[in-house]
Design a protein around this motif. Structure first.
Motif, PDB file in Angstrom:
ATOM      1  N   SER A  51      -5.995  -0.118  -6.642  1.00 40.47           N
ATOM      2  CA  SER A  51      -5.994   0.784  -7.785  1.00 40.47           C
ATOM      3  C   SER A  51      -4.621   0.848  -8.436  1.00 40.47           C
ATOM      4  N   PRO A  52      -4.484   0.308  -9.650  1.00 41.28           N
ATOM      5  CA  PRO A  52      -3.216   0.460 -10.356  1.00 41.28           C
ATOM      6  C   PRO A  52      -2.909   1.922 -10.686  1.00 41.28           C
ATOM      7  N   GLY A  53      -3.940   2.696 -10.975  1.00 40.05           N
ATOM      8  CA  GLY A  53      -3.734   4.047 -11.462  1.00 40.05           C
ATOM      9  C   GLY A  53      -3.340   5.072 -10.422  1.00 40.05           C
ATOM     10  N   LEU A  54      -3.662   4.829  -9.146  1.00 32.48           N
ATOM     11  CA  LEU A  54      -3.321   5.799  -8.111  1.00 32.48           C
ATOM     12  C   LEU A  54      -1.851   5.740  -7.725  1.00 32.48           C
ATOM     13  N   ARG A  55      -1.159   4.666  -8.080  1.00 34.22           N
ATOM     14  CA  ARG A  55       0.304   4.568  -7.970  1.00 34.22           C
ATOM     15  C   ARG A  55       0.816   4.857  -6.569  1.00 34.22           C
ATOM     16  N   VAL A  56       0.378   4.061  -5.624  1.00 36.91           N
ATOM     17  CA  VAL A  56       0.891   4.170  -4.253  1.00 36.91           C
ATOM     18  C   VAL A  56       1.510   2.836  -3.854  1.00 36.91           C
ATOM     19  N   GLY A  57       2.798   2.891  -3.518  1.00 35.67           N
ATOM     20  CA  GLY A  57       3.511   1.727  -3.018  1.00 35.67           C
ATOM     21  C   GLY A  57       4.364   2.133  -1.841  1.00 35.67           C
ATOM     22  N   TRP A  58       5.174   1.214  -1.366  1.00 36.24           N
ATOM     23  CA  TRP A  58       6.046   1.548  -0.242  1.00 36.24           C
ATOM     24  C   TRP A  58       7.169   0.533  -0.126  1.00 36.24           C
TER      25      TRP A  58
END
Length: 477
Positions: free
Chosen positions: A324-331
């Motif tokens: 999901s690009p829109g949920l914006r979760v990275g690390w």
């Protein structure tokens, strides 16, 4: 030809050898290629190596398996375009100035009336949206207020535990306490740049490279040093070593696996060499690994981080290109820079949204991610093949295109008389977006290149959009 059995990427060399033979006409469409056992004996490699090589060639559409018969060259009605040559950027650091162009191009990326061939983000049809929505709804029903609290850095413990497990797939043995959750990979990369460099510092990047990388460098007042890059094997280690000797490079920021826009994938051995080279110069590596999960094969490539023994590799990734690009979760797993990153995350955005973190933690904990990847990888592989065929059929004579083994984009070199910015403008007028080459260079090189994405459902509208771009390119050629 005898191939060294110690080469960890031996199957890729075998695959390339067979693909070159097909390209040269040694084996023609419909003809049988040597059996797995015969090839094993001939090249003095294991049967398993040849099997892996043939699987790769199947994914790339070069050969096909026929039950009880063997492997045959896949019949094609078109000639595969040649690959672009190794890039040759001028070897001097420069301030970046692409933001105006980037924002002008990006403003059209949300238009529903445009066929988005220029956006390197997966179409909703490729994403497990319903599953994620169900998880979000269930979490919300059970919530007692926890989802509405700040989840201060380093982030939700349950998610960091799952991320640490996922990173084992890429050979990285990190603990949850070594991971900081971010709002997408772009924030992870920017935080890493801020932690290790200052305005005026030189950051080595591939050439071409992702324009978001260049915008991050530009926003921080740093300089980009573009390094020659092979369209299949990645950044030139020889050119990088020379750059380290000639310039005061503060850090490298590289996409080593399924590079954007080239699709290149550096071999495991070269990743090991890269880490060793940078460690010798005490230069940090920011490894953007965002595309590594969507290779066309089931085996995930090893990350450079796995070879890091000095804490100099700052690993960055996200779910923006997979779930999901829109949920914006990275690390990020930033090694020795963990404390700086944790602090910078807090003072920058305080926290990543809690609900998306909880959704992904739940999704990963029940094996949903692996099932999703097994289903979507063949779709991307088929679309890449279709894109290559469309380029061969509809684009001007002499057009070159990369042959990605994963990711979501193809880098296209048009005849040098074609102005990519003018092509972009004319295509928009006809309802199609492409990403013009100058976006991908600090010095706005690659004036006759464009980037195209195949991360969208293939249908008549998409094919007609490619016909339109091809005709416009022929008019400009």
């Amino acid at each position: 030809m005898t191939l060294a059995a110690s080469d960890e990427n031996l199957y890729r060399r075998v695959a390339r050898r067979v693909a070159d033979q097909v390209q040269k006409g040694v084996y023609r469409a419909g003809e049988r290629v040597p059996s797995v056992r015969r090839q094993s004996v001939h090249l003095k490699v294991s049967v398993a190596t040849v099997v892996e090589a043939y699987r790769l060639l199947e994914d790339e559409g070069v050969i096909e398996a026929r039950p009880q018969s063997g492997y045959y060259v896949r019949a094609r009605r078109w000639q595969t375009p040649a690959e672009p040559e190794v890039s040759r950027p001028t070897g001097s650091p420069t301030l970046v100035g692409i933001t105006e162009l980037a924002m002008r191009v990006l403003k059209n990326s949300r238009r529903a009336d445009i066929v988005q061939l220029g956006v390197a983000a997966p179409h909703a049809g490729f994403l497990p949206i319903q599953r994620l929505n169900r998880i979000a709804a269930a979490l919300a029903r059970r919530d007692n207020g926890q989802l509405h609290r700040y989840e201060y850095p380093p982030g939700l413990p349950a998610l960091r535990q799952q991320l640490a497990r996922r990173m084992l797939e890429s050979g990285c043995d990190v603990s949850p306490e070594e991971i900081v959750v971010t709002s997408g990979c772009q924030e992870a990369v920017t935080l890493c740049l801020r932690a290790i460099a200052r305005p005026g510092d030189v950051i080595a990047v591939e050439s071409p490279t992702y324009y978001g990388t260049l915008q991050a460098i530009e926003s921080l007042g740093m300089k980009a040093l573009e390094i020659p890059t092979h369209p299949r094997d990645g950044v030139s280690l020889e050119a990088l070593e020379l750059a380290l000797e000639r310039h005061r490079v503060r850090a490298c920021l590289l996409v080593l696996t399924y590079h954007n826009p080239l699709g290149a994938c550096m071999s495991d051995e070269d990743k090991r060499r890269l880490v060793r080279l940078l460690a010798g110069h005490d230069v940090p590596l920011i490894e953007d690994d965002i595309y590594a999960d969507i290779g066309f094969r089931s085996q995930r490539p090893t990350a450079a981080k796995s070879y890091d023994r000095k804490g100099l590799v700052l690993y960055c990734s996200s779910f923006s290109k997979t779930l999901s690009p829109g949920l914006r979760v990275g690390w990020t797993a930033p090694g020795r820079y963990y404390a700086q990153i944790e602090h910078l995350k807090y003072v920058s955005t305080m926290a990543t949204a809690t609900l998306p973190q909880a959704v992904f933690a739940e999704f990963l904990s029940h094996g949903g991610y692996d099932r999703y990847l097994r289903g979507v990888r063949p779709l991307y592989a088929r679309n890449a093949e279709r894109m290559t065929e469309a380029i061969a059929r509809f684009f001007p004579t002499g057009t070159r295109a990369t042959k990605p083994g994963g990711g979501v984009v193809v880098w296209v070199e048009l005849p040098d008389t074609v102005d990519a910015l003018e092509l972009h403008r004319r295509a928009l007028e006809r309802g199609v977006s492409v990403a013009p080459g100058p976006l991908f260079s600090a010095k706005q090189k690659y004036r006759h290149f464009i980037r195209l994405t195949y991360a969208l459902p293939w249908n008549e509208q998409v094919e007609q959009a490619l016909v339109t771009v091809g005709r416009l390119a022929q008019e400009l050629a």
